[in-house]
Motif scaffolding. Structure first.
Motif, PDB file in Angstrom:
ATOM      1  N   ASP A   1     -31.565  39.971 -26.693  1.00 24.47           N
ATOM      2  CA  ASP A   1     -31.666  40.943 -27.780  1.00 24.47           C
ATOM      3  C   ASP A   1     -30.388  40.956 -28.617  1.00 24.47           C
ATOM      4  OD1 ASP A   1     -32.903  43.418 -29.076  1.00 24.47           O
ATOM      5  OD2 ASP A   1     -31.002  44.225 -28.327  1.00 24.47           O
ATOM      6  N   LEU A   2     -29.228  40.871 -27.949  1.00 25.12           N
ATOM      7  CA  LEU A   2     -27.951  40.860 -28.662  1.00 25.12           C
ATOM      8  C   LEU A   2     -27.837  39.647 -29.573  1.00 25.12           C
ATOM      9  CD1 LEU A   2     -25.120  42.071 -29.105  1.00 25.12           C
ATOM     10  CD2 LEU A   2     -24.337  40.751 -27.132  1.00 25.12           C
ATOM     11  N   LEU A   3     -28.320  38.507 -29.105  1.00 27.16           N
ATOM     12  CA  LEU A   3     -28.227  37.278 -29.905  1.00 27.16           C
ATOM     13  C   LEU A   3     -29.092  37.335 -31.157  1.00 27.16           C
ATOM     14  CD1 LEU A   3     -28.159  34.624 -27.056  1.00 27.16           C
ATOM     15  CD2 LEU A   3     -26.321  35.129 -28.667  1.00 27.16           C
ATOM     16  N   GLN A   4     -30.049  38.254 -31.195  1.00 29.49           N
ATOM     17  CA  GLN A   4     -30.884  38.404 -32.380  1.00 29.49           C
ATOM     18  C   GLN A   4     -30.223  39.270 -33.450  1.00 29.49           C
ATOM     19  OE1 GLN A   4     -33.787  36.666 -32.680  1.00 29.49           O
ATOM     20  NE2 GLN A   4     -33.125  35.794 -30.704  1.00 29.49           N
ATOM     21  N   GLN A   5     -29.091  39.880 -33.088  1.00 31.23           N
ATOM     22  CA  GLN A   5     -28.426  40.795 -33.993  1.00 31.23           C
ATOM     23  C   GLN A   5     -27.260  40.106 -34.701  1.00 31.23           C
ATOM     24  OE1 GLN A   5     -27.422  44.563 -32.232  1.00 31.23           O
ATOM     25  NE2 GLN A   5     -29.182  44.530 -30.842  1.00 31.23           N
ATOM     26  N   PRO A   6     -26.916  40.553 -35.921  1.00 33.17           N
ATOM     27  CA  PRO A   6     -25.758  39.986 -36.627  1.00 33.17           C
ATOM     28  C   PRO A   6     -24.458  40.417 -35.970  1.00 33.17           C
ATOM     29  CG  PRO A   6     -26.624  41.857 -37.849  1.00 33.17           C
ATOM     30  CD  PRO A   6     -27.596  41.590 -36.724  1.00 33.17           C
ATOM     31  N   ALA A   7     -23.455  39.543 -36.019  1.00 34.14           N
ATOM     32  CA  ALA A   7     -22.132  39.900 -35.499  1.00 34.14           C
ATOM     33  C   ALA A   7     -21.598  41.091 -36.281  1.00 34.14           C
ATOM     34  CB  ALA A   7     -21.179  38.722 -35.617  1.00 34.14           C
ATOM     35  N   ARG A   8     -20.958  42.015 -35.602  1.00 36.59           N
ATOM     36  CA  ARG A   8     -20.523  43.250 -36.258  1.00 36.59           C
ATOM     37  C   ARG A   8     -19.084  43.593 -35.921  1.00 36.59           C
ATOM     38  NH1 ARG A   8     -24.229  44.227 -32.330  1.00 36.59           N
ATOM     39  NH2 ARG A   8     -23.582  45.493 -30.538  1.00 36.59           N
ATOM     40  N   THR A   9     -18.261  42.560 -35.708  1.00 37.93           N
ATOM     41  CA  THR A   9     -16.867  42.779 -35.350  1.00 37.93           C
ATOM     42  C   THR A   9     -16.101  43.410 -36.498  1.00 37.93           C
ATOM     43  OG1 THR A   9     -17.026  40.779 -34.059  1.00 37.93           O
ATOM     44  CG2 THR A   9     -14.831  41.642 -34.434  1.00 37.93           C
ATOM     45  N   THR A  10     -15.175  44.298 -36.170  1.00 40.42           N
ATOM     46  CA  THR A  10     -14.282  44.871 -37.174  1.00 40.42           C
ATOM     47  C   THR A  10     -12.857  44.609 -36.777  1.00 40.42           C
ATOM     48  OG1 THR A  10     -14.244  46.996 -36.050  1.00 40.42           O
ATOM     49  CG2 THR A  10     -15.882  46.706 -37.776  1.00 40.42           C
ATOM     50  N   ASN A  11     -11.985  44.512 -37.763  1.00 37.54           N
ATOM     51  CA  ASN A  11     -10.577  44.277 -37.447  1.00 37.54           C
ATOM     52  C   ASN A  11      -9.863  45.591 -37.190  1.00 37.54           C
ATOM     53  OD1 ASN A  11     -10.026  45.425 -39.939  1.00 37.54           O
ATOM     54  ND2 ASN A  11      -9.712  43.476 -40.969  1.00 37.54           N
ATOM     55  N   GLY A  12      -8.544  45.457 -36.866  1.00 42.10           N
ATOM     56  CA  GLY A  12      -7.777  46.640 -36.490  1.00 42.10           C
ATOM     57  C   GLY A  12      -7.669  47.664 -37.599  1.00 42.10           C
ATOM     58  N   ALA A  13      -7.808  47.238 -38.856  1.00 36.50           N
ATOM     59  CA  ALA A  13      -7.693  48.166 -39.967  1.00 36.50           C
ATOM     60  C   ALA A  13      -9.009  48.868 -40.273  1.00 36.50           C
ATOM     61  CB  ALA A  13      -7.201  47.412 -41.212  1.00 36.50           C
ATOM     62  N   GLY A  14     -10.077  48.506 -39.543  1.00 39.72           N
ATOM     63  CA  GLY A  14     -11.349  49.162 -39.765  1.00 39.72           C
ATOM     64  C   GLY A  14     -12.250  48.403 -40.706  1.00 39.72           C
ATOM     65  N   GLY A  15     -11.798  47.293 -41.287  1.00 42.96           N
ATOM     66  CA  GLY A  15     -12.618  46.514 -42.196  1.00 42.96           C
ATOM     67  C   GLY A  15     -13.332  45.408 -41.468  1.00 42.96           C
ATOM     68  N   ASP A  16     -14.225  44.719 -42.177  1.00 44.71           N
ATOM     69  CA  ASP A  16     -14.969  43.629 -41.572  1.00 44.71           C
ATOM     70  C   ASP A  16     -14.040  42.474 -41.240  1.00 44.71           C
ATOM     71  OD1 ASP A  16     -17.292  45.023 -41.796  1.00 44.71           O
ATOM     72  OD2 ASP A  16     -17.864  44.143 -43.721  1.00 44.71           O
ATOM     73  N   THR A  17     -14.198  41.954 -40.039  1.00 45.60           N
ATOM     74  CA  THR A  17     -13.406  40.803 -39.639  1.00 45.60           C
ATOM     75  C   THR A  17     -13.991  39.539 -40.249  1.00 45.60           C
ATOM     76  OG1 THR A  17     -12.643  41.746 -37.573  1.00 45.60           O
ATOM     77  CG2 THR A  17     -12.770  39.366 -37.664  1.00 45.60           C
ATOM     78  N   GLN A  18     -13.171  38.775 -40.922  1.00 38.93           N
ATOM     79  CA  GLN A  18     -13.603  37.529 -41.536  1.00 38.93           C
ATOM     80  C   GLN A  18     -13.520  36.363 -40.556  1.00 38.93           C
ATOM     81  OE1 GLN A  18     -14.761  37.541 -44.810  1.00 38.93           O
ATOM     82  NE2 GLN A  18     -14.547  39.737 -44.546  1.00 38.93           N
ATOM     83  N   PHE A  19     -12.591  36.445 -39.623  1.00 37.99           N
ATOM     84  CA  PHE A  19     -12.391  35.359 -38.663  1.00 37.99           C
ATOM     85  C   PHE A  19     -11.550  35.856 -37.508  1.00 37.99           C
ATOM     86  CE2 PHE A  19      -9.108  35.330 -41.859  1.00 37.99           C
ATOM     87  CZ  PHE A  19      -7.930  35.121 -41.159  1.00 37.99           C
ATOM     88  N   ARG A  20     -11.626  35.157 -36.379  1.00 36.24           N
ATOM     89  CA  ARG A  20     -10.845  35.475 -35.188  1.00 36.24           C
ATOM     90  C   ARG A  20      -9.764  34.412 -35.037  1.00 36.24           C
ATOM     91  NH1 ARG A  20     -13.764  37.731 -30.675  1.00 36.24           N
ATOM     92  NH2 ARG A  20     -13.267  35.881 -29.459  1.00 36.24           N
ATOM     93  N   PHE A  21      -8.561  34.837 -34.661  1.00 36.13           N
ATOM     94  CA  PHE A  21      -7.488  33.850 -34.515  1.00 36.13           C
ATOM     95  C   PHE A  21      -6.654  34.136 -33.282  1.00 36.13           C
ATOM     96  CE2 PHE A  21      -5.552  37.176 -37.181  1.00 36.13           C
ATOM     97  CZ  PHE A  21      -4.321  37.370 -36.575  1.00 36.13           C
ATOM     98  N   ILE A  22      -5.928  33.096 -32.831  1.00 36.46           N
ATOM     99  CA  ILE A  22      -4.961  33.270 -31.749  1.00 36.46           C
ATOM    100  C   ILE A  22      -3.577  32.991 -32.310  1.00 36.46           C
ATOM    101  CG2 ILE A  22      -6.655  32.688 -29.975  1.00 36.46           C
ATOM    102  CD1 ILE A  22      -5.276  29.975 -29.660  1.00 36.46           C
ATOM    103  N   ASP A  23      -2.578  33.620 -31.716  1.00 35.81           N
ATOM    104  CA  ASP A  23      -1.205  33.602 -32.221  1.00 35.81           C
ATOM    105  C   ASP A  23      -0.295  33.026 -31.135  1.00 35.81           C
ATOM    106  OD1 ASP A  23       0.918  34.115 -33.910  1.00 35.81           O
ATOM    107  OD2 ASP A  23       0.988  36.277 -33.531  1.00 35.81           O
ATOM    108  N   LEU A  24       0.051  31.738 -31.251  1.00 42.35           N
ATOM    109  CA  LEU A  24       0.862  31.066 -30.240  1.00 42.35           C
ATOM    110  C   LEU A  24       2.324  31.017 -30.675  1.00 42.35           C
ATOM    111  CD1 LEU A  24      -1.482  28.039 -29.429  1.00 42.35           C
ATOM    112  CD2 LEU A  24      -1.446  30.303 -28.364  1.00 42.35           C
ATOM    113  N   PHE A  25       3.250  31.070 -29.706  1.00 42.27           N
ATOM    114  CA  PHE A  25       4.688  31.104 -30.017  1.00 42.27           C
ATOM    115  C   PHE A  25       4.905  32.179 -31.086  1.00 42.27           C
ATOM    116  CE2 PHE A  25       3.224  26.697 -29.376  1.00 42.27           C
ATOM    117  CZ  PHE A  25       3.668  26.520 -28.070  1.00 42.27           C
ATOM    118  N   ALA A  26       4.403  33.362 -30.801  1.00 40.58           N
ATOM    119  CA  ALA A  26       4.184  34.384 -31.825  1.00 40.58           C
ATOM    120  C   ALA A  26       5.454  35.000 -32.373  1.00 40.58           C
ATOM    121  CB  ALA A  26       3.285  35.479 -31.255  1.00 40.58           C
ATOM    122  N   GLY A  27       6.564  34.953 -31.593  1.00 41.51           N
ATOM    123  CA  GLY A  27       7.771  35.617 -32.068  1.00 41.51           C
ATOM    124  C   GLY A  27       7.510  37.106 -32.265  1.00 41.51           C
ATOM    125  N   ILE A  28       7.741  37.590 -33.472  1.00 32.54           N
ATOM    126  CA  ILE A  28       7.502  39.005 -33.767  1.00 32.54           C
ATOM    127  C   ILE A  28       6.280  39.192 -34.680  1.00 32.54           C
ATOM    128  CG2 ILE A  28       9.862  39.737 -33.349  1.00 32.54           C
ATOM    129  CD1 ILE A  28      10.368  39.617 -36.357  1.00 32.54           C
TER     130      ILE A  28
END
Length: 417
Positions: A53-80
């Motif tokens: 049932d979940l796979l039939q639904q559209p992705a609905r992820t939101t980012n930390g600011a409350g807006g729609d997430t455009q993409f997911r990323f990882i932050d390596l050797f991130a520093g600050i």
């Protein structure tokens, strides 16, 4: 019914949904979903209908600011988190961070509170690649000391290896490569010093390009960008971007202001308009006297030493010496050694006063960080962190021109890894 079916459905769902979203849909907590995904406990067969049932639904992820997430990323050797901040500005959601330095991690946690399924780990070298979450973009400012002019000179003098022969730092590029190979993100961005291009007569960079293009099969573009377009600092860094498929990406789409700001724009203001930051209080600037705290002015002994040092090298025909900076200046490159004597950027305070160092808050501004960025560490650690960081607005601008091509690739197929 075997357990293979629900586990396979779970993996399909993780290509589009966060662990938190899956947990909410099936009525479990995040830790349980995480254990299923890692194989620590079996994913129950009774959840197969809910997952379908979940796979039939559209992705609905939101980012930390409350807006729609455009993409997911990882932050390596991130520093600050300078690269992270630039990509979050365009709707990215950080789902995984790696940073080994405890002081940098402290600053990172203070400015990017953990939430959702986000994980922050230390050393990426020993971390299992299969535990790196699915992501669309990989970001990595892999350590530059093995390739920087200062780093190479120091290691040559000490008889130590540098570049890829430096096993503690130089080979960390290959940890980036193994994650790209396993997770196949739609795109990546890697950042390093300009000297990476010429290190070892260009052979080091050739190995990097060969790995990314021929072994991993990514379309790769690179360019040296000077931070002075966005902040009053001459800071050239090479940016390498890659895409999983063919794109129309072009560096010509960059919008680089022809005339960037000058030093006066980031200095503490003594006319009464300096903002009172509750997280700084009077640590760097005394709002009562409207003056920078006196500890940032060079001591008579240090100022005499720097003048004598510069005079000695001028007499020998060398160009070594301190860099005096004025309100209309574009400064030299801020380095991680700035805490030692501040010699590359000394702020002129008039003939009657000795020059001073930039304060850590001014260093943050010089790197393009907003005043909302908190500095929870000592001045020494703060100088090191900003000296090792990126010019954040450069990352924000590169993220802007990358995003349309990332979206096109994501529309053509699901996330990998």
């Amino acid at each position: 019914m075997t357990l293979a079916a629900p586990l396979n459905l779970l993996r399909q769902a993780r290509a589009r949904f966060t662990q938190r979203e899956i947990a909410a849909h099936v009525g479990k907590d995040i830790k349980t979903v995480r254990r299923w995904e890692k194989g620590e406990t079996p994913c129950p067969a009774m959840l197969e209908p809910a997952l379908r049932d979940l796979l039939q639904q559209p992705a609905r992820t939101t980012n930390g600011a409350g807006g729609d997430t455009q993409f997911r990323f990882i932050d390596l050797f991130a520093g600050i988190g300078g690269i992270r901040m630039g990509f979050e500005a365009h709707g990215g959601e950080c789902v995984f961070t790696s940073e080994w330095n405890d002081f940098s991690t402290r600053t990172y946690r203070e400015n990017y509170p953990a939430g959702g399924e986000h994980t922050l780990i230390g050393d990426i070298v020993s971390f299992p690649v299969e535990d790196v979450p699915s992501h669309d973009v990989l970001l990595g400012g892999f350590p530059c000391q093995p390739f920087s002019i200062a780093g190479v000179s120091k290691k040559n003098a000490l008889g130590r290896p540098h570049g890829f022969e430096c096993t503690t730092q130089g080979t960390l590029f290959f940890d980036v490569a193994r994650i790209i190979a396993a997770k196949r993100p739609a795109a990546f961005l890697l950042e390093n010093v300009k000297n990476l291009l010429s290190h070892d007569k260009g052979r080091t960079f050739d190995v990097i390009l060969q790995t990314l293009r021929e072994e991993l099969g990514y379309e790769v573009h690179y360019r040296v960008i000077d931070g002075q377009h966005f902040t009053p600092q001459h800071r050239e860094r090479i940016i390498i971007v890659g895409f999983r498929g063919s794109t129309a990406f072009s560096w010509d789409d960059l919008q680089l202001p022809a005339h960037g700001p000058r030093l006066g724009s980031i200095l503490h203001r003594t006319d009464g308009s300096e903002p009172v930051l509750p997280w700084d209080h009077d640590r760097f600037f005394d709002h009562t006297t409207r003056r920078v705290q006196p500890k940032y002015t060079l001591t008579p002994k240090l100022w005499t030493y720097l003048q004598d040092y510069a005079a000695k090298h001028r007499a020998a025909g060398n160009g070594f010496g301190f860099g005096m900076a004025y309100p209309d200046s574009v400064t030299r490159t801020l380095s991680a050694r700035y805490h030692k004597d501040g010699s590359e950027i000394l702020v002129y305070q008039g003939e009657a006063l000795r020059p001073r160092r930039l304060t850590p808050r001014e260093c943050a501004r010089l790197m393009g960080f907003p005043d909302t960025f908190r500095i929870p560490v000592s001045d020494t650690q703060a100088y090191r962190q900003f000296g090792n960081s990126v010019v954040m607005p450069v990352m924000r601008e590169v993220a802007r021109i990358m995003l349309p091509h990332v979206q096109t690739l994501l529309a053509e197929g699901p996330r990998h890894g």
